[in-house]
Write a protein that holds these residues in place. Structure first.
Motif: not given
Length: 132
Positions: A12-26, A83-86
């Motif tokens: 769940v934590a990894l999913g939230i992190i990836m979702f948050g990173l994706g919100l920043d991208l277009t 983690t690398a993406n974060l």
């Protein structure tokens, strides 16, 4: 070790992190990566060739036991992840490039990971261990 924190909380934590990173991208971010593929090609070359070669050199230089050497080669051949993406995001790197590299390397790893690990097993422990 099969606690609910590991089984439920970590994914769940990894999913939230990836979702948050994706919100920043277009989509334009990924188009930019595709239009200038030089950085992606150089980074993939480093991940697929240079990283395992450096790891192999370190295993030889430090005289690691066979199991540890094969384990390190397995890690060197594995693609990056959340983690690398974060870290890329935290240090204001090119997150779209990092996510693209992770996706491409994850697909390529289906072929390269078994090859590198089997070569490592054959070199460090000939005849005793077999992967596959």
């Amino acid at each position: 070790m099969d606690s609910s924190i590991v089984l439920i909380g970590l994914p769940v934590a990894l999913g939230i992190i990836m979702f948050g990173l994706g919100l920043d991208l277009t989509p334009a971010d990924f188009v930019r990566v595709a239009q200038r593929p030089k950085a992606a090609v150089v980074a993939l070359g480093c991940q697929l060739l240079l990283l395992p070669l450096v790891c192999f050199g370190l295993c030889i230089a430090f005289g690691l036991p066979p199991l540890m050497a094969v384990g390190m080669m397995l890690l060197a051949a594995s693609p990056g992840g959340t983690t690398a993406n974060l870290y890329s995001h935290l240090f204001r790197g090119d997150v779209a490039l990092n996510i693209s590299l992770t996706a491409i390397n994850s697909v390529i790893a289906v072929i390269t990971l078994p090859i590198i690990v089997n070569l490592a097993v054959a070199y460090f422990q000939p005849g005793d261990m077999q992967v596959g």
